[in-house]
Scaffold this motif. Sequence first.
Motif, short mmCIF file in Angstrom:
data_model
loop_
_atom_site.label_atom_id
_atom_site.label_comp_id
_atom_site.label_asym_id
_atom_site.label_seq_id
_atom_site.Cartn_x
_atom_site.Cartn_y
_atom_site.Cartn_z
N GLY A 116 0.81 -1.21 0.00
CA GLY A 116 0.00 0.00 0.00
C GLY A 116 0.85 1.26 0.00
N GLN A 117 1.92 1.25 0.79
CA GLN A 117 2.82 2.41 0.81
C GLN A 117 3.48 2.62 -0.55
N ILE A 118 3.92 1.52 -1.17
CA ILE A 118 4.55 1.64 -2.49
C ILE A 118 3.56 2.19 -3.51
N ALA A 119 2.34 1.68 -3.50
CA ALA A 119 1.33 2.15 -4.45
C ALA A 119 1.06 3.63 -4.26
N ASP A 120 0.94 4.07 -3.00
CA ASP A 120 0.68 5.49 -2.72
C ASP A 120 1.84 6.36 -3.19
N GLN A 121 3.07 5.92 -2.95
CA GLN A 121 4.22 6.74 -3.31
C GLN A 121 4.43 6.79 -4.82
N LEU A 122 4.21 5.69 -5.52
CA LEU A 122 4.33 5.71 -6.97
C LEU A 122 3.32 6.69 -7.57
N LEU A 123 2.11 6.69 -7.03
CA LEU A 123 1.08 7.60 -7.52
C LEU A 123 1.45 9.05 -7.19
N THR A 124 2.05 9.27 -6.03
CA THR A 124 2.49 10.60 -5.65
C THR A 124 3.55 11.11 -6.61
N LEU A 125 4.51 10.26 -6.94
CA LEU A 125 5.58 10.67 -7.85
C LEU A 125 5.04 11.01 -9.22
N LEU A 126 4.06 10.23 -9.69
CA LEU A 126 3.47 10.53 -11.00
C LEU A 126 2.71 11.85 -10.95
N THR A 127 1.90 12.05 -9.91
CA THR A 127 1.10 13.26 -9.80
C THR A 127 1.97 14.50 -9.72
N ALA A 128 3.06 14.41 -8.94
CA ALA A 128 3.92 15.57 -8.74
C ALA A 128 4.76 15.90 -9.96
N GLY A 129 5.05 14.89 -10.80
CA GLY A 129 6.02 15.12 -11.86
C GLY A 129 5.52 15.05 -13.28
N HIS A 130 4.25 14.69 -13.48
CA HIS A 130 3.75 14.50 -14.84
C HIS A 130 3.25 15.81 -15.45
N GLU A 131 2.16 16.35 -14.92
CA GLU A 131 1.55 17.52 -15.53
C GLU A 131 2.41 18.77 -15.36
N THR A 132 3.03 18.95 -14.19
CA THR A 132 3.82 20.15 -13.97
C THR A 132 5.02 20.23 -14.91
#
Length: 447
Positions: free
Chosen positions: A243-259
């Motif tokens: 669960g922690q890995i899934a949350d962090q992977l999603l965080t990294l994508l959200t923080a680095g994709h659109e911006t």
Amino acid sequence: MTTVTLPPGPPTPRFLQGAFALTSRARAMRRLHARYGDAFTVNVPIFGRAMVISDAAEIKQLFTAGPDLVENLEPNLGRVLGPGSLFALTGEEHHRQRKLLVPPFHGRRLAAYEKIIEEETVRELASWPQARPFATLPSMMRITLNAILRAVFGADGAELAELRALLPPWVAYGSRLAVLPVPRTDLGRWSPWGRFLIARRRYDAIVDRLIDKAAGEDLDGRDDVLALLLRSRYDDGSPMSRGQIADQLLTLLTAGHETTATTLAWAVERLRRHPEVLRDLVAEVDAGGGALREATITEVQRTRPVIDVVGRKVLADGFRLGRWTLPKGYTVLVGISLIHEDESLFPDARAFDPSRFLDARPDLYEWIPFGGGRRRCIGAAFATMEMNVVLRTMLRDFTLIPTVAPDERRHSRGIANAPAKGGQAVVRRRGPRTVPSTTATATGGAR
């Protein structure tokens, strides 16, 4: 009893201030700054009464304050990215998780991702039309999404295709839900949160499959972030949970994709309107250099920051911040655009001039597109490298045609402030070059 001291601000009702902030945030901030100075109070939906600051010394004090004094804003993206996300974590738990996530985004690890980013850039740019206008933002979105899915998730095949289809609309939808109350009961698939949770379960199932596949492979031979997280251990020797890995992977994508994609679209918009800088960048690419390119990326982020505010919530009653004393629970917002336009820090601040960063690195409490302090974006180095590779590849393979059209205005996409026309470009493919650039120079050049 502590005496609260706050700067002045407009007496306008909250709903009017909120409407102005939603429709013309940059203009509203400039007007308030011109009227009240480098600190003022606002009263807006979501955050309520808050203080906006743009003084470098006060920003540094805020960013370096301990977690017993200030913490991350609430509400934030943690409620949609999961309880293990860096956005949701505070205090010591935030520090523990951040320690595990830092290594993949620094040093030699970054070099391992450059080839992936160049491959995705070349693949996407092959579809660019020639000699007619088109918006570059959709292309930049595809490049950054595919690069993150490969470099961070280690995804390929069916999982890559599923994540590519699922994540962009889901993350955009979640960013809108992030400021709404979370219902105490599941209202089903026809409710906004119900639809979001269904997509979250699909995402978790895909990550489970990726982890199962990785379990049967030699993780030491893989450089993607998922493999590194599976190998990582806390100080007590325990691994991260799924669960922690899934949350962090999603965080990294959200923080680095659109911006990142949006900054690249702004770079196109800026360069087409500054042909001298564009000419020098092309000459530098052909010579295998990179110093001006790095300075240009820094200046694009200064003049067109994608995120225009970042902030903290006050935890300690009577928190002294420079000239002010704040009560517990108060919100402090940092005006990123305001400090980036401070003439005392950046002379002729409204001008686009990459040369100002050729011989000096920006001060990280004055140039803050990635936020600051212990909550500074963990993927800042990755994003900078990615923008460098994409820009280098574009200038190497295409001629970007200058324009005398007016600047594209800022358009809010919820998370990011994007060029209203999507960073419109007109290009021609370049012919063979005498001195081709190489991946080795993607992050070359000293500042």
